[in-house]
Scaffold this motif. Structure first.
Motif, PDB file in Angstrom:
ATOM      1  N   GLN A 216       0.813  -1.218   0.000  1.00  0.00           N
ATOM      2  CA  GLN A 216       0.000   0.000   0.000  1.00  0.00           C
ATOM      3  C   GLN A 216       0.849   1.272   0.000  1.00  0.00           C
ATOM      4  O   GLN A 216       0.313   2.370   0.074  1.00  0.00           O
ATOM      5  CB  GLN A 216      -0.925  -0.002   1.226  1.00  0.00           C
ATOM      6  CG  GLN A 216      -1.874  -1.192   1.278  1.00  0.00           C
ATOM      7  CD  GLN A 216      -2.720  -1.193   2.539  1.00  0.00           C
ATOM      8  OE1 GLN A 216      -2.424  -0.476   3.494  1.00  0.00           O
ATOM      9  NE2 GLN A 216      -3.770  -1.987   2.548  1.00  0.00           N
TER      10      GLN A 216
ATOM     11  N   ILE B 210      -5.080   4.151  -4.149  1.00  0.00           N
ATOM     12  CA  ILE B 210      -5.934   2.977  -4.353  1.00  0.00           C
ATOM     13  C   ILE B 210      -6.271   2.317  -3.026  1.00  0.00           C
ATOM     14  O   ILE B 210      -7.423   1.968  -2.751  1.00  0.00           O
ATOM     15  CB  ILE B 210      -5.257   1.974  -5.293  1.00  0.00           C
ATOM     16  CG1 ILE B 210      -5.102   2.571  -6.697  1.00  0.00           C
ATOM     17  CG2 ILE B 210      -6.053   0.677  -5.368  1.00  0.00           C
ATOM     18  CD1 ILE B 210      -6.419   2.909  -7.353  1.00  0.00           C
ATOM     19  N   SER B 211      -5.267   2.159  -2.170  1.00  0.00           N
ATOM     20  CA  SER B 211      -5.507   1.509  -0.880  1.00  0.00           C
ATOM     21  C   SER B 211      -6.373   2.371   0.035  1.00  0.00           C
ATOM     22  O   SER B 211      -7.061   1.867   0.917  1.00  0.00           O
ATOM     23  CB  SER B 211      -4.183   1.182  -0.196  1.00  0.00           C
ATOM     24  OG  SER B 211      -3.439   2.365   0.023  1.00  0.00           O
TER      25      SER B 211
ATOM     26  N   ARG C  76     -10.008   1.847  -1.335  1.00  0.00           N
ATOM     27  CA  ARG C  76     -10.439   0.453  -1.469  1.00  0.00           C
ATOM     28  C   ARG C  76     -11.526   0.097  -0.464  1.00  0.00           C
ATOM     29  O   ARG C  76     -12.472  -0.619  -0.763  1.00  0.00           O
ATOM     30  CB  ARG C  76      -9.231  -0.477  -1.294  1.00  0.00           C
ATOM     31  CG  ARG C  76      -9.540  -1.948  -1.595  1.00  0.00           C
ATOM     32  CD  ARG C  76      -8.336  -2.812  -1.221  1.00  0.00           C
ATOM     33  NE  ARG C  76      -7.168  -2.425  -1.975  1.00  0.00           N
ATOM     34  CZ  ARG C  76      -6.870  -2.919  -3.183  1.00  0.00           C
ATOM     35  NH1 ARG C  76      -7.678  -3.808  -3.742  1.00  0.00           N
ATOM     36  NH2 ARG C  76      -5.789  -2.530  -3.803  1.00  0.00           N
ATOM     37  N   ARG C  77     -11.389   0.614   0.766  1.00  0.00           N
ATOM     38  CA  ARG C  77     -12.340   0.255   1.819  1.00  0.00           C
ATOM     39  C   ARG C  77     -13.756   0.768   1.541  1.00  0.00           C
ATOM     40  O   ARG C  77     -14.725   0.275   2.108  1.00  0.00           O
ATOM     41  CB  ARG C  77     -11.851   0.819   3.152  1.00  0.00           C
ATOM     42  CG  ARG C  77     -11.912   2.329   3.254  1.00  0.00           C
ATOM     43  CD  ARG C  77     -11.407   2.847   4.577  1.00  0.00           C
ATOM     44  NE  ARG C  77      -9.969   2.651   4.698  1.00  0.00           N
ATOM     45  CZ  ARG C  77      -9.274   3.049   5.764  1.00  0.00           C
ATOM     46  NH1 ARG C  77      -9.892   3.627   6.784  1.00  0.00           N
ATOM     47  NH2 ARG C  77      -7.973   2.863   5.803  1.00  0.00           N
TER      48      ARG C  77
ATOM     49  N   LEU D 279     -14.419  -4.633  -7.314  1.00  0.00           N
ATOM     50  CA  LEU D 279     -13.000  -4.966  -7.335  1.00  0.00           C
ATOM     51  C   LEU D 279     -12.732  -6.263  -8.071  1.00  0.00           C
ATOM     52  O   LEU D 279     -11.594  -6.616  -8.313  1.00  0.00           O
ATOM     53  CB  LEU D 279     -12.463  -5.079  -5.903  1.00  0.00           C
ATOM     54  CG  LEU D 279     -12.516  -3.808  -5.060  1.00  0.00           C
ATOM     55  CD1 LEU D 279     -12.020  -4.093  -3.648  1.00  0.00           C
ATOM     56  CD2 LEU D 279     -11.672  -2.718  -5.702  1.00  0.00           C
TER      57      LEU D 279
ATOM     58  N   TYR E 106     -10.506  -6.323 -11.179  1.00  0.00           N
ATOM     59  CA  TYR E 106      -9.068  -6.159 -11.025  1.00  0.00           C
ATOM     60  C   TYR E 106      -8.405  -7.412 -10.427  1.00  0.00           C
ATOM     61  O   TYR E 106      -7.200  -7.450 -10.250  1.00  0.00           O
ATOM     62  CB  TYR E 106      -8.757  -4.973 -10.093  1.00  0.00           C
ATOM     63  CG  TYR E 106      -9.326  -3.672 -10.602  1.00  0.00           C
ATOM     64  CD1 TYR E 106      -8.730  -3.018 -11.656  1.00  0.00           C
ATOM     65  CD2 TYR E 106     -10.463  -3.119 -10.038  1.00  0.00           C
ATOM     66  CE1 TYR E 106      -9.249  -1.835 -12.147  1.00  0.00           C
ATOM     67  CE2 TYR E 106     -10.986  -1.928 -10.513  1.00  0.00           C
ATOM     68  CZ  TYR E 106     -10.388  -1.293 -11.563  1.00  0.00           C
ATOM     69  OH  TYR E 106     -10.909  -0.126 -12.033  1.00  0.00           O
TER      70      TYR E 106
END
Length: 248
Positions: A176, A228-229, A232-233, A240, A243
């Motif tokens: 991350q 992105i990290s 993401r949540r 997702l 990907y």
């Protein structure tokens, strides 16, 4: 009439030259002002010379050790051993010397500076004293790695260590981590800290570590989280899936 036309033409040319000179002067003043005011602390440019270097970051690589609170020293007098003593820097930065009424401020001084100060302090009691100062107890050099590294924490600083080496010591980048914006915090003074952005991703991609900064004791590295990290949540799991590689 021909004379009037020539006069008008010369007037127009004069105006154009005046405007051009004024614009050029304005740009020069702005450039000079920026050079005197802004000091870039970013690195990782294509040719390594796209920004101005910080005068603090580009200082001496191996500065002399300066005394801190709780440091212990042995002071020996070659021709007057009765004045030999062991002293410790107090929390207020002072040390107490044998036979002297006034304390001496030692924090922030190098051993050479302290030795000269002690020689001056004893000059009224001893004739040209020969003094040796040996550092016995001190805070070992360290650096701190925080953020997106494998093992955040405080590490001993052994020898000449660069930022990329420090990241490796701290367990390397996590998945991350944002490699292009590593932050190095360096103390300029007791009240001032300078932050510098390092583009480790660019350095490694170009295989050019000339901008890989050498750490000094007490510095801290911070590796931020990539975008992105961060988001993401907040994304549904189904979004997702595109990907994620499906197992074969």
């Amino acid at each position: 009439m021909k004379t009037n036309a020539i006069s008008v033409l010369l007037l127009c040319l004069g105006l154009q030259v005046s405007v051009a000179l004024r614009a050029q002067t304005s740009q020069s003043v702005m450039a000079a002002g920026d050079a005197g005011r802004a000091v870039s602390t970013e690195s990782g440019g294509g040719d390594g010379a796209s920004g101005l270097r910080s005068p603090v970051m580009s200082g001496e690589r191996h500065p002399l050790y300066r005394l801190c609170a709780s440091d212990g020293m042995e002071i020996s007098f070659t021709f007057a051993p009765e004045f030999n003593q062991t002293v410790t820097v107090q929390p207020d930065g002072f040390i107490t010397l044998k036979g002297l009424e006034k304390q001496m401020y030692a924090q922030g001084k190098t051993l050479a500076e302290l030795r000269e100060g002690i020689r001056t302090a004893y000059a009224g009691m001893l004739h040209q004293p020969e003094i040796d100062v040996v550092l016995k107890e001190f805070d070992r050099p360290y650096f701190i790695a925080s953020g997106e590294v494998g093992k955040p924490g405080k590490y001993d600083l052994h020898g000449d260590t660069t930022v990329t080496a420090a990241v490796a010591i701290a367990g390397g980048f996590t998945g991350q981590a944002k490699h292009s914006q590593v932050v190095l915090f360096r103390h300029v003074s007791d009240d001032t800290v300078e932050a510098r952005l390092l583009n480790i991703k660019s350095m490694l991609a170009r295989r050019d570590l000339r901008e890989d900064v050498h750490l000094r004791p007490g510095e801290m590295l911070f590796l931020p989280q990539n975008l992105i990290s961060k988001i993401r949540r907040y994304l549904p799991v189904s979004s997702l899936g595109m990907y994620t590689q499906k197992p074969i």
